[in-house]
Scaffold this motif. Sequence first.
Motif, mmCIF file in Angstrom:
data_model
loop_
_atom_site.group_PDB
_atom_site.id
_atom_site.type_symbol
_atom_site.label_atom_id
_atom_site.label_comp_id
_atom_site.label_asym_id
_atom_site.label_seq_id
_atom_site.Cartn_x
_atom_site.Cartn_y
_atom_site.Cartn_z
ATOM 1 N N TYR A 1 0.597 -1.272 -0.023
ATOM 2 C CA TYR A 1 -0.118 -0.114 -0.029
ATOM 3 C C TYR A 1 0.739 1.726 -0.155
ATOM 4 C CZ TYR A 1 -4.157 -2.912 0.800
ATOM 5 O OH TYR A 1 -4.698 -3.999 1.100
ATOM 6 N N LYS A 2 0.748 2.055 -1.031
ATOM 7 C CA LYS A 2 1.421 3.423 -0.754
ATOM 8 C C LYS A 2 0.505 4.865 -1.634
ATOM 9 C CE LYS A 2 5.507 1.839 -3.475
ATOM 10 N NZ LYS A 2 6.426 1.641 -1.844
ATOM 11 N N GLU A 3 0.606 5.509 -0.749
ATOM 12 C CA GLU A 3 -0.059 6.780 -1.118
ATOM 13 C C GLU A 3 -0.748 6.532 -1.749
ATOM 14 O OE1 GLU A 3 0.797 10.286 0.412
ATOM 15 O OE2 GLU A 3 3.172 9.487 1.464
ATOM 16 N N ARG A 4 -0.719 6.933 -3.586
ATOM 17 C CA ARG A 4 -1.471 6.708 -4.603
ATOM 18 C C ARG A 4 -2.460 5.525 -4.340
ATOM 19 N NH1 ARG A 4 1.375 7.350 -10.574
ATOM 20 N NH2 ARG A 4 1.871 9.338 -9.202
ATOM 21 N N ALA A 5 -2.142 4.355 -4.107
ATOM 22 C CA ALA A 5 -3.386 3.061 -3.725
ATOM 23 C C ALA A 5 -4.443 3.742 -3.195
ATOM 24 C CB ALA A 5 -2.096 2.040 -4.281
ATOM 25 N N VAL A 6 -3.850 3.827 -1.936
ATOM 26 C CA VAL A 6 -4.723 4.551 -0.879
ATOM 27 C C VAL A 6 -5.962 5.705 -1.382
ATOM 28 C CG1 VAL A 6 -4.947 5.329 1.314
ATOM 29 C CG2 VAL A 6 -3.250 3.576 0.757
ATOM 30 N N GLN A 7 -5.013 6.562 -1.335
ATOM 31 C CA GLN A 7 -5.769 7.339 -2.821
ATOM 32 C C GLN A 7 -7.066 7.131 -3.763
ATOM 33 O OE1 GLN A 7 -6.506 10.223 -1.549
ATOM 34 N NE2 GLN A 7 -5.104 10.680 -0.279
ATOM 35 N N HIS A 8 -6.948 5.713 -4.194
ATOM 36 C CA HIS A 8 -7.983 5.535 -5.431
ATOM 37 C C HIS A 8 -8.666 4.286 -4.359
ATOM 38 C CE1 HIS A 8 -4.517 5.261 -9.077
ATOM 39 N NE2 HIS A 8 -4.685 6.652 -8.497
ATOM 40 N N LEU A 9 -8.185 3.625 -3.685
ATOM 41 C CA LEU A 9 -9.448 2.797 -2.415
ATOM 42 C C LEU A 9 -10.395 3.715 -2.740
ATOM 43 C CD1 LEU A 9 -7.378 0.342 -0.922
ATOM 44 C CD2 LEU A 9 -8.663 -0.122 -2.665
ATOM 45 N N LEU A 10 -9.834 4.727 -1.525
ATOM 46 C CA LEU A 10 -11.093 6.200 -1.459
ATOM 47 C C LEU A 10 -11.569 7.050 -2.355
ATOM 48 C CD1 LEU A 10 -8.187 8.173 1.492
ATOM 49 C CD2 LEU A 10 -9.672 6.769 1.672
ATOM 50 N N GLN A 11 -11.042 6.473 -3.074
ATOM 51 C CA GLN A 11 -12.129 6.890 -4.054
ATOM 52 C C GLN A 11 -13.142 6.482 -4.802
ATOM 53 O OE1 GLN A 11 -9.368 8.206 -7.482
ATOM 54 N NE2 GLN A 11 -8.255 9.585 -6.295
ATOM 55 N N ALA A 12 -13.018 4.880 -4.454
ATOM 56 C CA ALA A 12 -13.147 3.999 -4.975
ATOM 57 C C ALA A 12 -14.723 3.485 -3.702
ATOM 58 C CB ALA A 12 -12.726 3.060 -5.158
ATOM 59 N N ALA A 13 -14.498 4.696 -2.621
ATOM 60 C CA ALA A 13 -14.977 4.424 -1.671
ATOM 61 C C ALA A 13 -16.604 5.563 -1.620
ATOM 62 C CB ALA A 13 -14.609 3.788 -0.424
ATOM 63 N N ALA A 14 -16.110 6.106 -2.114
ATOM 64 C CA ALA A 14 -16.602 7.927 -2.128
ATOM 65 C C ALA A 14 -17.509 7.318 -3.690
ATOM 66 C CB ALA A 14 -15.732 8.787 -2.558
ATOM 67 N N SER A 15 -17.388 6.580 -4.399
ATOM 68 C CA SER A 15 -17.758 6.607 -5.926
ATOM 69 C C SER A 15 -19.208 5.709 -5.881
ATOM 70 C CB SER A 15 -17.208 5.875 -6.849
ATOM 71 O OG SER A 15 -15.925 6.606 -7.404
ATOM 72 N N ALA A 16 -18.917 4.570 -4.743
ATOM 73 C CA ALA A 16 -19.434 4.101 -3.752
ATOM 74 C C ALA A 16 -20.373 4.467 -2.951
ATOM 75 C CB ALA A 16 -19.000 2.083 -2.809
ATOM 76 N N ARG A 17 -20.235 5.217 -2.557
ATOM 77 C CA ARG A 17 -21.038 6.349 -0.984
ATOM 78 C C ARG A 17 -21.108 5.399 -0.025
ATOM 79 N NH1 ARG A 17 -26.614 7.161 -1.627
ATOM 80 N NH2 ARG A 17 -26.944 5.390 -2.761
ATOM 81 N N ALA A 18 -19.461 4.629 0.241
ATOM 82 C CA ALA A 18 -19.308 3.974 1.622
ATOM 83 C C ALA A 18 -19.036 5.318 2.463
ATOM 84 C CB ALA A 18 -18.279 3.018 1.151
ATOM 85 N N ASP A 19 -19.002 4.238 3.419
ATOM 86 C CA ASP A 19 -19.242 5.276 4.829
ATOM 87 C C ASP A 19 -18.191 4.819 6.001
ATOM 88 O OD1 ASP A 19 -20.500 3.899 6.439
ATOM 89 O OD2 ASP A 19 -22.635 5.336 6.854
ATOM 90 N N CYS A 20 -17.275 3.731 5.658
ATOM 91 C CA CYS A 20 -16.525 2.927 6.925
ATOM 92 C C CYS A 20 -15.984 2.007 5.273
ATOM 93 C CB CYS A 20 -16.561 2.469 7.721
ATOM 94 S SG CYS A 20 -18.017 0.683 7.369
ATOM 95 N N LEU A 21 -14.450 1.873 5.991
ATOM 96 C CA LEU A 21 -13.758 1.006 5.220
ATOM 97 C C LEU A 21 -13.486 -0.294 5.672
ATOM 98 C CD1 LEU A 21 -11.480 3.536 4.208
ATOM 99 C CD2 LEU A 21 -12.504 2.783 2.430
ATOM 100 N N LEU A 22 -13.233 -1.664 5.577
ATOM 101 C CA LEU A 22 -13.260 -2.714 5.572
ATOM 102 C C LEU A 22 -12.293 -3.991 5.219
ATOM 103 C CD1 LEU A 22 -14.324 -4.889 8.548
ATOM 104 C CD2 LEU A 22 -15.854 -5.418 6.563
ATOM 105 N N CYS A 23 -11.078 -4.518 5.473
ATOM 106 C CA CYS A 23 -10.209 -5.615 5.660
ATOM 107 C C CYS A 23 -10.674 -6.386 5.754
ATOM 108 C CB CYS A 23 -9.060 -4.272 5.130
ATOM 109 S SG CYS A 23 -8.412 -3.046 6.394
ATOM 110 N N THR A 24 -9.067 -7.018 5.879
ATOM 111 C CA THR A 24 -8.394 -8.089 6.296
ATOM 112 C C THR A 24 -7.442 -7.475 7.443
ATOM 113 O OG1 THR A 24 -6.381 -8.224 5.174
ATOM 114 C CG2 THR A 24 -8.117 -9.897 4.931
ATOM 115 N N GLU A 25 -7.246 -8.187 9.146
ATOM 116 C CA GLU A 25 -6.340 -7.951 9.366
ATOM 117 C C GLU A 25 -4.569 -7.755 9.191
ATOM 118 O OE1 GLU A 25 -6.018 -8.514 14.529
ATOM 119 O OE2 GLU A 25 -5.795 -10.262 13.668
ATOM 120 N N LYS A 26 -4.293 -8.313 7.835
ATOM 121 C CA LYS A 26 -2.733 -8.473 7.393
ATOM 122 C C LYS A 26 -2.970 -6.897 6.607
ATOM 123 C CE LYS A 26 -1.694 -11.718 4.207
ATOM 124 N NZ LYS A 26 -1.673 -12.583 3.415
#
Length: 361
Positions: A287-312
């Motif tokens: 995970y680099k800053e650009r990749a995280v920003q892409h995740l945030l943009q995808a989350a915004a497009s889906a109108r998400a209000d939280c992020l969920l992942c594995t512990e790893k």
Amino acid sequence: MNRKLYQAVGRPLAPLYSFMMRVREQFYRNGVLATTTLPVPVISVGNLMLGGTGKTPLVQHLARLLQRHGFQPAIISRGYGGATKERVNIVSDGRQVRLEASYVGDEPRLLAETLPGVLVLTGVVRKLPAAQAVEMGANVLLLDDGFQHLAVRRDLDLVLFNADELAGNSRVFPGGDLREPVRALYRAHAFVLTGVEEANIARAVRFKNMLQEKFPGKQVFFSGSRAIGLVRQDVNGQRMQVLPKELGGRRCFAFCGIARPEGFQKTLKQLAIEPVAFKALADHHVYKERAVQHLLQAAASARADCLLCTEKDLVKLRGLAVNCTLKLPLYGVIMQAAPESSLDKLVLNYAAGKKQWLPQT
């Protein structure tokens, strides 16, 4: 290139790779390549298949088991995906976690965070961190992903198979999913089928019977896997365990960088969590800053209000959360292995030096 096409292209090279692995094994067996014997019991948790077989949850379980019974375990890992070139890396000295996931790899960092009191060390030449761990007081070593690491002699060799994948197409890389030819399993002392549940139990039983027929004298154990809760991580990396009901009514954007993303999706269904979107990334995704920003943009497009992942994934996002102004709440799913009690007894016997059988050759 998708997996099936890649394997079709690589199939002509598989016999050569298989031959090289057999020669390598013979070199170790005949003493051409040296094997180090350590002064404490060594228990290897590994696999024959490429990809995830549930090694990390089982290593966590065994480390806690050994702790409860008065042992001082240490986990020795290669540290895949870490940037370090040091020969020995002390991820945890049992009192504090010293090194970040970006430096030593996501799995060692996760093990260090979730196993207080357990030594976690990494190094490509694993006899070096193993020897260091013994000097630091470890009296039993867990060799994480150690089946192919023949340079360290082990007292107990556990080989894991995921109950959904089993042996895949039974072909050797790059024409299939196997790291070595099937005959390498004669080195193992016992097998563990992980992720066993009602939906795959019949298939798991058939595979168990096949293993026992082909490798007589070797025990086969079942291990389930369950989500025991969630953890919320703030922008400063502080974690707090929460109940799954905290996500009730929330719009979660789920993502993961693991070998079997479908396993994470299955877990979310078991927790009655239906994400508004799901993103599967490569195993050990960096995970680099650009990749995280892409995740945030995808989350915004889906109108998400939280992020969920594995512990790893969670351990790799700690430092980036601040730099990327991660405003959405970030949650991780806590997984726990649930093996048969007979496996626990076997491991404790070996840790105490009470071997139940000799390796078959």
